[in-house]
Design a protein around this motif. Structure first.
Motif, PDB file in Angstrom:
ATOM      1  N   SER A 230       0.893  -1.304  -0.026  1.00 21.69           N
ATOM      2  CA  SER A 230       0.014   0.006   0.042  1.00 21.69           C
ATOM      3  C   SER A 230       0.819   1.296  -0.064  1.00 21.69           C
ATOM      4  N   ALA A 231       1.920   1.231   0.442  1.00 19.57           N
ATOM      5  CA  ALA A 231       2.751   2.201   0.545  1.00 19.57           C
ATOM      6  C   ALA A 231       3.822   2.610  -0.686  1.00 19.57           C
ATOM      7  N   THR A 232       3.730   1.568  -1.403  1.00 21.68           N
ATOM      8  CA  THR A 232       4.706   1.904  -2.792  1.00 21.68           C
ATOM      9  C   THR A 232       4.512   3.111  -3.603  1.00 21.68           C
ATOM     10  N   GLY A 233       3.339   3.513  -3.882  1.00 18.12           N
ATOM     11  CA  GLY A 233       3.083   4.682  -4.712  1.00 18.12           C
ATOM     12  C   GLY A 233       3.274   5.920  -4.045  1.00 18.12           C
ATOM     13  N   GLU A 234       2.938   5.968  -2.540  1.00 18.51           N
ATOM     14  CA  GLU A 234       3.406   6.895  -1.812  1.00 18.51           C
ATOM     15  C   GLU A 234       4.896   7.260  -1.905  1.00 18.51           C
ATOM     16  N   LEU A 235       5.612   6.144  -1.813  1.00 23.82           N
ATOM     17  CA  LEU A 235       7.070   6.331  -1.635  1.00 23.82           C
ATOM     18  C   LEU A 235       7.582   6.665  -3.112  1.00 23.82           C
TER      19      LEU A 235
ATOM     20  N   PRO B 255      11.716   0.751  -4.049  1.00 25.33           N
ATOM     21  CA  PRO B 255      11.183   1.825  -4.923  1.00 25.33           C
ATOM     22  C   PRO B 255      12.404   2.777  -5.598  1.00 25.33           C
ATOM     23  N   THR B 256      12.120   2.698  -6.929  1.00 26.08           N
ATOM     24  CA  THR B 256      13.217   3.442  -7.416  1.00 26.08           C
ATOM     25  C   THR B 256      12.826   4.305  -8.649  1.00 26.08           C
ATOM     26  N   VAL B 257      13.081   5.415  -8.911  1.00 21.86           N
ATOM     27  CA  VAL B 257      12.922   6.439  -9.776  1.00 21.86           C
ATOM     28  C   VAL B 257      14.009   6.989 -10.639  1.00 21.86           C
ATOM     29  N   LEU B 258      13.696   7.566 -11.618  1.00 24.57           N
ATOM     30  CA  LEU B 258      14.683   8.554 -12.391  1.00 24.57           C
ATOM     31  C   LEU B 258      14.174   9.930 -12.228  1.00 24.57           C
ATOM     32  N   ARG B 259      15.221  10.407 -11.927  1.00 20.94           N
ATOM     33  CA  ARG B 259      14.847  12.166 -11.641  1.00 20.94           C
ATOM     34  C   ARG B 259      16.014  13.103 -11.610  1.00 20.94           C
ATOM     35  N   ASP B 260      15.865  14.380 -11.713  1.00 21.46           N
ATOM     36  CA  ASP B 260      16.930  15.419 -11.612  1.00 21.46           C
ATOM     37  C   ASP B 260      17.262  15.377  -9.982  1.00 21.46           C
TER      38      ASP B 260
ATOM     39  N   PRO C 263      20.712  17.126  -7.193  1.00 20.44           N
ATOM     40  CA  PRO C 263      21.848  18.190  -7.146  1.00 20.44           C
ATOM     41  C   PRO C 263      22.716  18.093  -8.093  1.00 20.44           C
ATOM     42  N   TYR C 264      23.052  16.793  -8.600  1.00 18.28           N
ATOM     43  CA  TYR C 264      24.333  16.732  -9.677  1.00 18.28           C
ATOM     44  C   TYR C 264      23.932  16.187 -10.960  1.00 18.28           C
ATOM     45  N   GLY C 265      22.539  16.464 -11.371  1.00 16.63           N
ATOM     46  CA  GLY C 265      21.959  16.098 -12.529  1.00 16.63           C
ATOM     47  C   GLY C 265      20.976  14.909 -12.499  1.00 16.63           C
ATOM     48  N   GLU C 266      20.738  14.474 -13.480  1.00 17.95           N
ATOM     49  CA  GLU C 266      19.826  13.161 -13.636  1.00 17.95           C
ATOM     50  C   GLU C 266      20.359  12.224 -13.072  1.00 17.95           C
ATOM     51  N   GLY C 267      19.771  11.338 -12.372  1.00 18.22           N
ATOM     52  CA  GLY C 267      20.098  10.112 -11.591  1.00 18.22           C
ATOM     53  C   GLY C 267      18.894   8.961 -11.081  1.00 18.22           C
ATOM     54  N   MET C 268      19.412   8.059 -10.602  1.00 18.33           N
ATOM     55  CA  MET C 268      18.594   6.954 -10.180  1.00 18.33           C
ATOM     56  C   MET C 268      18.690   7.313  -8.564  1.00 18.33           C
ATOM     57  N   VAL C 269      17.126   7.407  -8.190  1.00 14.80           N
ATOM     58  CA  VAL C 269      17.180   7.498  -6.580  1.00 14.80           C
ATOM     59  C   VAL C 269      16.058   6.492  -6.015  1.00 14.80           C
ATOM     60  N   GLN C 270      16.866   5.846  -4.855  1.00 14.54           N
ATOM     61  CA  GLN C 270      16.063   4.370  -4.604  1.00 14.54           C
ATOM     62  C   GLN C 270      16.039   4.708  -3.118  1.00 14.54           C
ATOM     63  N   LEU C 271      14.896   4.002  -2.454  1.00 14.99           N
ATOM     64  CA  LEU C 271      14.618   3.787  -1.236  1.00 14.99           C
ATOM     65  C   LEU C 271      15.928   3.319  -0.593  1.00 14.99           C
ATOM     66  N   TRP C 272      16.552   3.877   0.775  1.00 16.48           N
ATOM     67  CA  TRP C 272      17.233   3.049   1.537  1.00 16.48           C
ATOM     68  C   TRP C 272      16.833   2.083   2.331  1.00 16.48           C
ATOM     69  N   ILE C 273      17.515   0.730   2.039  1.00 16.74           N
ATOM     70  CA  ILE C 273      17.055  -0.100   3.045  1.00 16.74           C
ATOM     71  C   ILE C 273      17.911  -0.469   4.016  1.00 16.74           C
ATOM     72  N   GLY C 274      17.482  -0.395   5.510  1.00 15.87           N
ATOM     73  CA  GLY C 274      18.606  -0.689   6.376  1.00 15.87           C
ATOM     74  C   GLY C 274      18.988  -1.960   6.582  1.00 15.87           C
ATOM     75  N   PRO C 275      20.030  -2.436   7.238  1.00 17.94           N
ATOM     76  CA  PRO C 275      20.387  -3.812   7.719  1.00 17.94           C
ATOM     77  C   PRO C 275      19.273  -4.519   8.460  1.00 17.94           C
ATOM     78  N   ASP C 276      19.270  -5.820   8.327  1.00 13.90           N
ATOM     79  CA  ASP C 276      18.595  -6.616   9.349  1.00 13.90           C
ATOM     80  C   ASP C 276      19.452  -6.884  10.461  1.00 13.90           C
ATOM     81  N   GLU C 277      19.341  -6.681  11.926  1.00 13.27           N
ATOM     82  CA  GLU C 277      20.072  -6.857  12.837  1.00 13.27           C
ATOM     83  C   GLU C 277      19.779  -8.078  13.715  1.00 13.27           C
ATOM     84  N   SER C 278      18.943  -8.924  13.080  1.00 15.14           N
ATOM     85  CA  SER C 278      18.413 -10.080  13.921  1.00 15.14           C
ATOM     86  C   SER C 278      19.446 -11.099  14.043  1.00 15.14           C
TER      87      SER C 278
END
Length: 290
Positions: free
Chosen positions: A13-18, A94-99, A101-116
């Motif tokens: 449900s959160a994918t579009g929002e992200l 989630p990954t997008v292509l956008r402009d 600070p240093y021009g066009e590039g890929m922007v992807q949600l950061w996934i933190g490590p599993d500490e389990s």
């Protein structure tokens, strides 16, 4: 003024929002991941009342590759995300292509490590960052719950068996990699999330027209695809047809020949009904493997 709400790893449900947050939010660079071969910047992104950490890979920071066109690795990362979403497995953040600070590039949600912690089943591979999904074991048997990949040189004339977990999440990722022709599935590109999901990252070296599949996930090579995988591939084939939204968007990111190759790989997987095996025409395992 209240601080923006931080979003967790995505659910369906959160994918579009992200995606909207990543595409339209304000990017602020907070650091650089120096271990990466290309420029990879850790950022925050904020839009309205929401914020998240993300990775920004500007096209200007891509190193040229001899076998891929210059300046389009970011587009391939977005294409890999779109195909992953089309499978319904949600294996790529989630990954997008956008402009940025240093021009066009890929922007992807950061996934933190599993500490389990690490599961039982063998000694963790030295330098391994796949959350206990990879291991080095002595002898020639993988052991229960593990799939053999290859013998590895561990120094001083000794070898150990490289194995990966017999995990349905990894198996789905192996199918996705076969579809997108991933030439660089390393251990460090496997990210188990705290919520139990598994993500794969770094998909710039994908979608080549020639067979470039290099991966650590060869444990199912030659084995029948699961019923789930066959259903997913059948649905994906339909979504790759001319005129379908997925095919139209992919045509903006990869070449017509590469899109035709994606369709051919899906058709071949359905025809054979098995996981692919190394072709012998290309190194089967990426280097370094982790």
């Amino acid at each position: 003024m209240p601080a923006p709400e931080r979003l967790p790893a995505p659910g369906v449900s959160a994918t579009g929002e992200l995606e909207e947050l990543l595409a339209r939010g304000e990017l602020t660079v907070v650091g650089r991941i120096r271990e990466a071969s290309n420029a990879v910047l850790l950022c925050t992104v904020a839009y309205g009342d929401l914020s998240a950490e993300c990775v920004y890979k500007p096209v200007k920071g891509e190193r040229p590759l001899w076998d891929f066109p210059d300046g389009n690795l970011a587009q391939r990362e977005v294409a890999a995300y779109l195909v992953s979403e089309a499978t319904g497995w949600g294996l790529v953040p989630p990954t997008v292509l956008r402009d940025g600070p240093y021009g066009e590039g890929m922007v992807q949600l950061w996934i933190g490590p599993d500490e389990s912690g690490e599961p039982d089943g063998g000694d963790t591979a030295e330098g391994e960052s796949g959350g206990g999904l990879l291991a080095l074991v002595e002898g020639e048997e993988a052991g229960e719950g593990w799939k053999p990949v290859a013998l590895a040189d561990v120094g001083e004339g000794r070898t150990a068996l490289l194995v990966h977990a017999d995990d349905p999440r990894l198996r789905r990722l192996a199918v996705l990699d076969a579809v997108i022709n991933n030439g660089d599935r390393k251990g460090g590109h496997l990210l188990p999330a705290p919520d139990g999901r598994l993500y794969g990252i770094d998909h710039g070296v994908t979608f080549h027209r020639e067979d470039k599949l290099r991966t650590l996930l060869w444990g199912w090579a030659g084995e029948p695809l699961t019923g789930e995988a066959r259903e997913v591939l059948t649905a994906l084939a339909a979504r790759l047809a001319d005129g379908e939204p997925l095919a139209t968007r992919l045509a903006e990111l990869i070449t017509p020949v590469e899109l035709a190759a994606v369709r051919a790989r899906v058709a071949d997987l359905l025809r054979t009904g098995v996981h692919p095996q190394p072709s012998g025409q290309w190194p089967a395992i990426p280097w370094p493997p982790v």
